[in-house]
Design a protein around this motif. Sequence first.
Motif, PDB file in Angstrom:
ATOM      1  N   VAL A 565       0.854  -1.186   0.000  1.00  0.00           N
ATOM      2  CA  VAL A 565       0.000   0.000   0.000  1.00  0.00           C
ATOM      3  C   VAL A 565       0.889   1.234   0.000  1.00  0.00           C
ATOM      4  O   VAL A 565       1.855   1.313   0.771  1.00  0.00           O
ATOM      5  N   ASP A 566       0.585   2.167  -0.875  1.00  0.00           N
ATOM      6  CA  ASP A 566       1.361   3.407  -0.928  1.00  0.00           C
ATOM      7  C   ASP A 566       1.217   4.166   0.379  1.00  0.00           C
ATOM      8  O   ASP A 566       0.142   4.227   0.982  1.00  0.00           O
ATOM      9  N   CYS A 567       2.324   4.746   0.793  1.00  0.00           N
ATOM     10  CA  CYS A 567       2.283   5.566   1.999  1.00  0.00           C
ATOM     11  C   CYS A 567       1.413   6.796   1.745  1.00  0.00           C
ATOM     12  O   CYS A 567       1.462   7.387   0.662  1.00  0.00           O
ATOM     13  N   PRO A 568       0.610   7.189   2.711  1.00  0.00           N
ATOM     14  CA  PRO A 568      -0.198   8.401   2.534  1.00  0.00           C
ATOM     15  C   PRO A 568       0.680   9.640   2.514  1.00  0.00           C
ATOM     16  O   PRO A 568       1.853   9.604   2.918  1.00  0.00           O
ATOM     17  N   ASP A 569       0.113  10.725   2.032  1.00  0.00           N
ATOM     18  CA  ASP A 569       0.858  11.982   2.002  1.00  0.00           C
ATOM     19  C   ASP A 569       1.264  12.367   3.417  1.00  0.00           C
ATOM     20  O   ASP A 569       0.482  12.241   4.363  1.00  0.00           O
ATOM     21  N   GLY A 570       2.481  12.829   3.520  1.00  0.00           N
ATOM     22  CA  GLY A 570       3.009  13.213   4.830  1.00  0.00           C
ATOM     23  C   GLY A 570       3.710  12.093   5.547  1.00  0.00           C
ATOM     24  O   GLY A 570       4.254  12.304   6.623  1.00  0.00           O
ATOM     25  N   GLU A 571       3.723  10.893   4.965  1.00  0.00           N
ATOM     26  CA  GLU A 571       4.422   9.763   5.548  1.00  0.00           C
ATOM     27  C   GLU A 571       5.345   9.159   4.497  1.00  0.00           C
ATOM     28  O   GLU A 571       5.149   9.356   3.286  1.00  0.00           O
ATOM     29  N   SER A 590       6.374  14.495   2.651  1.00  0.00           N
ATOM     30  CA  SER A 590       6.897  13.402   1.830  1.00  0.00           C
ATOM     31  C   SER A 590       7.069  13.860   0.388  1.00  0.00           C
ATOM     32  O   SER A 590       6.318  14.692  -0.122  1.00  0.00           O
ATOM     33  N   ASN A 591       8.101  13.270  -0.261  1.00  0.00           N
ATOM     34  CA  ASN A 591       8.310  13.588  -1.668  1.00  0.00           C
ATOM     35  C   ASN A 591       7.290  12.843  -2.527  1.00  0.00           C
ATOM     36  O   ASN A 591       6.405  12.140  -2.029  1.00  0.00           O
ATOM     37  N   GLU A 592       7.437  12.962  -3.833  1.00  0.00           N
ATOM     38  CA  GLU A 592       6.441  12.388  -4.733  1.00  0.00           C
ATOM     39  C   GLU A 592       6.356  10.876  -4.600  1.00  0.00           C
ATOM     40  O   GLU A 592       5.278  10.296  -4.678  1.00  0.00           O
ATOM     41  N   ASN A 593       7.515  10.219  -4.366  1.00  0.00           N
ATOM     42  CA  ASN A 593       7.544   8.758  -4.252  1.00  0.00           C
ATOM     43  C   ASN A 593       7.356   8.269  -2.823  1.00  0.00           C
ATOM     44  O   ASN A 593       7.387   7.055  -2.591  1.00  0.00           O
TER      45      ASN A 593
END
Length: 994
Positions: A565-571, A590-593
């Motif tokens: 699962v992709d990390c949510p924004d800010g993590e 968090s950066n784009e990736n």
Amino acid sequence: MTSYSCCLILLLFTWNTSAYGPNQRAQKKGDIILGGLFPIHFGVAAKDQDLKSRPESVECIRYNFRGFRWLQAMIFAIEEINSSPTLLPNMTLGYRIFDTCNTVSKALEATLSFVAQNKIDSLNLDEFCNCSEHIPSTIAVVGATGSGISTAVANLLGLFYIPQVSYASSSRLLSNKNQFKSFLRTIPNDEHQATAMADIIEYFRWNWVGTIAADDDYGRPGIEKFREEAEERDICIDFSELISQYSDEEEIQQVVEVIQNSTARVIVVFSSGPDLEPLIKEIVRRNITGKIWLASEAWASSSLIAMPEFFRVIGSTIGFALKAGQIPGFREFLQKVHPKKSTNNGFAKEFWEETFNCYLPDGSKNSPPSTSFHKGHEEGLGAGNGTSAFRPPCTGDENITSVETPYMDYTHLRISYNVYLAVYSIAHALQDIYTCTPGKGLFTNGSCADIKKVEAWQVLKHLRHLNFTNNMGEQVDFDEFGDLVGNYSIINWHLSPEDGSVVFEEVGHYNVYAKKGERLFINENKILWGGFSKEVPFSNCSRDCLPGTRKGIIEGEPTCCFECVDCPDGEYSDETDASACDKCPEDYWSNENHTSCIPKQIEFLAWTEPFGIALTLFAVLGIFLTSFVLGVFTKFRNTPIVKATNRELSYLLLFSLLCCFSSSLFFIGEPQNWTCRLRQPAFGISFVLCISCILVKTNRVLLVFEAKIPTSLHRKWWGLNLQFLLVFLCTFVQIVICVIWLYTAPPSSYRNHELEDEIIFITCHEGSLMALGFLIGYTCLLAAICFFFAFKSRKLPENFNEAKFITFSMLIFFIVWISFIPAYASTYGKFVSAVEVIAILAASFGLLACIFFNKVYIILFKPSRNTIEEVRCSTAAHAFKVAARATLRRSNVSRKRSNSLGGSTGSTPSSSISSKSNHEDPFPLPACAERQRQQQRGCKQKVSFGSGTVTLSLSFEEPQKNAMANRNAKRRNSLEAQNSDDSLMRHRALLPLQ
């Protein structure tokens, strides 16, 4: 009772002796006898006991060459001790060694002989029993091999406190001293090995494994400990199966099916070689490849499993091996074995026959050895190689070194060294008894045991307190559980390029004494997976989650089976297979990736951004225009228009506008604590000062015009000092509001993280919205009062008072600040400051334009209108208009009264103003024509209303004329407009105030 016990024990001893004939033991007399239990055979022949006759002891089958080598290690150690001048001098150790056949029944059968002899000696039956060949009691036993066998033996020996020193039983259950009181061992227990297995799996980042364990006291506890360690490391177990060498074919098939259908590639096996052999054979038959086998020390080097024909299936084996030891002279001792020379070793004859596949005339083997199994430890257990139905006779001259058997494999002495160490441990315990000094012993009152009459329990006592240095310079002492802590070697199975045999390559080690996390060392360059590959196999339920993702739980599946699962924004997650995403620090995002955190974008109304530049330019423009107006008013300060607009208040008003435009600059740029505390008070005080000036200025003119006759009291009341005092008082209230605000809840710079995740808005926290409301509310209150007075005085002379323009400026002011409230509440971030700056600039430009631009236009471009006569004429025109309205109003009232009384209309006698009725359309009041001519002689005005026309005349003199001329002019004006004297006098009397 005594006679009965004697007979019972003699019966047991006699039966036991008959079961073990001369060729079924290795025995030598001595002052002190040591017992030995070794698996000389892999098992026993299956035999159905129908009990139609007396049961006989079952036959042991399938010779074990390694078991015989271990037996030879015990004999070698005893002979070495007997020949030592320092260890047990003048004492001879004997031995009685039996074959356990790798079964509990045979091991207990041998143990009974040890116990029976010790019991006979303890009963002191010499006076009843005439024993011509008395055998001393067995004071200690070396053995057994398998943990299950040692468990049974330990239960029996523990009843009589006969010390048992095992060389290969590693089950952690045997560390329980409450149950196994006299058990000790020279091999580490499986607890460390299970931990090491879990560490290896964690090292290679595997998390999806299967487990197989022998269904005995060795396999079950070992695999249970492994499960505990695996759970701590988040390692999931796909399947867990139990096996045995006695499992039927159907059970083996079921286990193989499970292995074949499992997605786990790593299989952890806690078993001995004989127990595992049936399973491996079936796997080989099905050709199930691609599995990684993690082997316990019991089968890691077993010759039953490490066979070339099995290598394609189990070539990726990584196993544990005990630390190898060195036994000087042991190789030569092994080579000296011969049936005729080894008279004390009843197993040598069978060894010779099995080694050379022949038979000795006295004990020929006419049948091939049958297949059986055996629990081998560490070095593995080799099977007899005879396969022919009939063997040729042995000559006795065969060369033992010409045949390759496990017996001569002395390159890595592991179990053999443990046997050697066990014998020396007992010998050093006896040496401690032999050298004991009375008063310093381990027994009551410091007493010592008698070496000539030593008993087993006394030897056990000294073994528990044993401490000596072995031949390799290592310290040997048993811990409170009777264990020796040792290290493990990690081996990998390779296929020898020379002869195609399986060799065990050491690829690492496990140091039990090291700190946690530093115990395991593996040289990956030496490992060959499947015999040839260097790439580490994959054994995970799910593919690794890349950095930037985390493991997501799949309902109904083990925790090792997950989705990425992709990390949510800010993590973010910067490692592979992360269990959870880490939150970025407060000032990072968090950066784009989502693989790392980068500093958040910081936003405020900056000087360098286009919006900030535009607002700054407008503020500077406002400052420039205000300065320009101030310069024009200063240069033309003595002109009538400047004087008529209250010159001093105009200067203060222009200064306040400069402050208003300047205060907007505090809202641009990165907010600091000092700018946050300064900007709102600066804005509030500047605007209040501006509005106060306009209010006082407008109210002064309005009050003068509404006064009946301006007197000296009015002039004093509306002098400059009082005007400035009123401006100061109005402004002082705002100052008090600001001081209370700054003292109780001062604004401060605030980094707002909540509005947008990726942006930090640096804004000013106002401290108290109520205080800000009071500040703006008070300003609006003054503006409302000013608007009221300006609206009321909107009909005063335009050239004298700018009431209309003030009204417009106040309307602009209200529109701006009423619009500001919802805009301020609905915006966020840097736009909050921008909205307030726009409001300040709009209100300031409105005040500046409406109040001063028309005057600057007249001063610069219409100088003809900037004269005293123009101002007076405008004032007089306003006065005439007001007077005419009043006169006509009274005339109409009188005419209506006359009409009601029947009289005729006419002029009022008391009036010197001519009025004639007409029905012409009204026309506007003309401006003073021929201004230059009328400067010398006065000005006449004709005012036309709907009911008549009134002609008014008034003479003006130059300001340089004396007061008498002014009084004469007043008299003439009074005579010409008696009915409008009140209004006229107000406006004429205003002239000196200019």
